[in-house]
Design a protein around this motif. Structure first.
Motif, PDB file in Angstrom:
ATOM      1  N   ARG A   2       0.826  -1.202   0.000  1.00  0.00           N
ATOM      2  CA  ARG A   2       0.000   0.000   0.000  1.00  0.00           C
ATOM      3  C   ARG A   2       0.866   1.260   0.000  1.00  0.00           C
ATOM      4  NH1 ARG A   2      -2.295   0.152   4.597  1.00  0.00           N
ATOM      5  NH2 ARG A   2      -1.941  -1.924   5.486  1.00  0.00           N
ATOM      6  N   PHE A   3       1.976   1.200   0.726  1.00  0.00           N
ATOM      7  CA  PHE A   3       2.919   2.327   0.724  1.00  0.00           C
ATOM      8  C   PHE A   3       3.490   2.533  -0.679  1.00  0.00           C
ATOM      9  CE2 PHE A   3       7.522   3.167   0.756  1.00  0.00           C
ATOM     10  CZ  PHE A   3       7.530   4.492   1.215  1.00  0.00           C
ATOM     11  N   ALA A   4       3.889   1.452  -1.329  1.00  0.00           N
ATOM     12  CA  ALA A   4       4.502   1.555  -2.660  1.00  0.00           C
ATOM     13  C   ALA A   4       3.525   2.118  -3.691  1.00  0.00           C
ATOM     14  CB  ALA A   4       5.007   0.179  -3.102  1.00  0.00           C
ATOM     15  N   GLN A   5       2.234   1.849  -3.513  1.00  0.00           N
ATOM     16  CA  GLN A   5       1.232   2.330  -4.457  1.00  0.00           C
ATOM     17  C   GLN A   5       0.977   3.826  -4.338  1.00  0.00           C
ATOM     18  OE1 GLN A   5      -2.214  -0.092  -3.703  1.00  0.00           O
ATOM     19  NE2 GLN A   5      -1.397  -1.887  -4.787  1.00  0.00           N
ATOM     20  N   SER A   6       1.238   4.393  -3.168  1.00  0.00           N
ATOM     21  CA  SER A   6       0.877   5.800  -2.959  1.00  0.00           C
ATOM     22  C   SER A   6       2.050   6.757  -2.789  1.00  0.00           C
ATOM     23  CB  SER A   6      -0.025   5.919  -1.734  1.00  0.00           C
ATOM     24  OG  SER A   6       0.642   5.427  -0.579  1.00  0.00           O
ATOM     25  N   ILE A   7       3.233   6.260  -2.505  1.00  0.00           N
ATOM     26  CA  ILE A   7       4.343   7.159  -2.188  1.00  0.00           C
ATOM     27  C   ILE A   7       4.755   8.024  -3.370  1.00  0.00           C
ATOM     28  CG2 ILE A   7       6.108   5.421  -2.709  1.00  0.00           C
ATOM     29  CD1 ILE A   7       6.228   8.264  -0.086  1.00  0.00           C
ATOM     30  N   THR A   8       4.597   7.522  -4.594  1.00  0.00           N
ATOM     31  CA  THR A   8       4.985   8.329  -5.751  1.00  0.00           C
ATOM     32  C   THR A   8       4.101   9.569  -5.878  1.00  0.00           C
ATOM     33  OG1 THR A   8       3.599   6.898  -7.139  1.00  0.00           O
ATOM     34  CG2 THR A   8       5.955   6.401  -7.054  1.00  0.00           C
ATOM     35  N   GLN A   9       2.861   9.486  -5.412  1.00  0.00           N
ATOM     36  CA  GLN A   9       1.985  10.655  -5.427  1.00  0.00           C
ATOM     37  C   GLN A   9       2.515  11.735  -4.483  1.00  0.00           C
ATOM     38  OE1 GLN A   9      -2.028   9.406  -4.569  1.00  0.00           O
ATOM     39  NE2 GLN A   9      -1.875   7.612  -5.900  1.00  0.00           N
ATOM     40  N   VAL A  10       3.040  11.290  -3.347  1.00  0.00           N
ATOM     41  CA  VAL A  10       3.579  12.229  -2.369  1.00  0.00           C
ATOM     42  C   VAL A  10       4.840  12.900  -2.909  1.00  0.00           C
ATOM     43  CG1 VAL A  10       4.488  12.488  -0.029  1.00  0.00           C
ATOM     44  CG2 VAL A  10       2.621  10.875  -0.478  1.00  0.00           C
ATOM     45  N   THR A  11       5.769  12.114  -3.414  1.00  0.00           N
ATOM     46  CA  THR A  11       7.026  12.685  -3.915  1.00  0.00           C
ATOM     47  C   THR A  11       6.786  13.559  -5.137  1.00  0.00           C
ATOM     48  OG1 THR A  11       7.412  10.638  -5.175  1.00  0.00           O
ATOM     49  CG2 THR A  11       8.434  10.799  -3.007  1.00  0.00           C
ATOM     50  N   SER A  12       5.781  13.207  -5.943  1.00  0.00           N
ATOM     51  CA  SER A  12       5.471  14.031  -7.118  1.00  0.00           C
ATOM     52  C   SER A  12       4.846  15.352  -6.708  1.00  0.00           C
ATOM     53  CB  SER A  12       4.520  13.273  -8.050  1.00  0.00           C
ATOM     54  OG  SER A  12       5.125  12.099  -8.549  1.00  0.00           O
ATOM     55  N   THR A  13       4.002  15.303  -5.712  1.00  0.00           N
ATOM     56  CA  THR A  13       3.337  16.522  -5.246  1.00  0.00           C
ATOM     57  C   THR A  13       4.346  17.531  -4.724  1.00  0.00           C
ATOM     58  OG1 THR A  13       1.320  15.315  -4.682  1.00  0.00           O
ATOM     59  CG2 THR A  13       1.662  17.453  -3.599  1.00  0.00           C
TER      60      THR A  13
END
Length: 259
Positions: free
Chosen positions: A212-223
């Protein structure tokens, strides 16, 4: 008296026959003429096998104890399993299975927590999750992860590393190090540097949490357009992350961004 005499005579004949047999098996005639080695020999040369195994072999074609002979070959570095067979005339056939390294192993000493440097001498873990000793210089060109945990957990940790790796690969990362504390808490270190605290739980729970972390962390770093430095997944309602150059202010002190 006749029965006693016959018994003594039989015992004498048996003793003489046994002595003659022991003498015969030691004759040069029954010495091995060749030792045929097959199977996995990529890590061991003929010279290394001759130097490490042959001095431990005792006996001839007739008298060699195959169990002891197998132990002699399995004592050679990189040999996981050996099978010996007598082949007429006067040959010994040896089939070898070598260790295939899957990871480095650091056994954590009692009381040392994840990330601690208080570990025993580094060894290797094979693809079966078994710890073995070998020259680490033989694998210095191989990209092997490090597993560090309590003694006896190498197999469990290799299994966990394999279960976590697919999610890391989707992020373009590799798991270079996996730590397990004495309290059962997991920690992942990516090849690019970020450290991820996974917390405790069964394999399924930890893998699901990391997925679940791997699925969402790219959204955080992109933001925030900033690379990940570390993450803590030990929160019931989400996870905390530390991004390079990014903080969120609260009255009195800065805190990491939490998702």
């Amino acid at each position: 008296m006749n029965a006693v005499s016959a018994l003594l005579l039989a015992a004498l004949v048996g003793t003489l026959a046994w002595g003659a047999l022991r003498w015969a098996v030691r004759l040069p005639t029954f010495n091995f003429r060749a030792i045929q080695v097959e199977g996995d020999v990529s890590r061991n040369s003929v010279a290394s096998l001759r130097a490490n195994a042959l001095p431990r072999l005792h006996g001839s074609f007739l008298s060699l104890n195959l169990k002891e002979g197998r132990a002699a070959f399995e004592a050679v570095p990189w040999v996981r399993h050996a099978q010996l067979q007598r082949v007429w005339p006067m040959r010994l056939k040896v089939s070898l299975e070598e260790h295939r390294p899957a990871a480095y192993w650091e056994a954590r000493v009692d009381g040392a927590d994840a990330g601690s440097e208080a570990t025993a001498e580094r060894a290797l873990v094979n693809t079966f999750g078994e710890v073995f000793q070998a020259n680490l210089g033989d694998v210095e060109d191989e990209d092997l992860p490090v597993l560090a945990g309590p003694a006896g957990t190498a197999g469990l940790m290799l299994q966990m590393w394999r279960a976590l790796s697919p999610a890391a690969e989707k992020l373009g990362e590799s798991i270079d190090r996996l730590d397990l504390s004495g309290r059962g808490s997991w920690r992942v270190t990516f090849g690019s540097g970020p450290v991820i605290e996974l917390g405790r739980g069964t394999e399924a729970e930890v893998v699901d949490r990391f997925g679940r972390f791997a699925q969402s962390i790219t959204q955080v770093t992109s933001t925030y357009r900033s690379p990940l430095l570390s993450a803590d997944l030990r929160h019931a309602d989400g996870y905390a992350v530390k991004l390079r150059g990014v903080t969120v202010q609260t009255p009195g002190k800065p805190v990491n961004r939490k998702r």
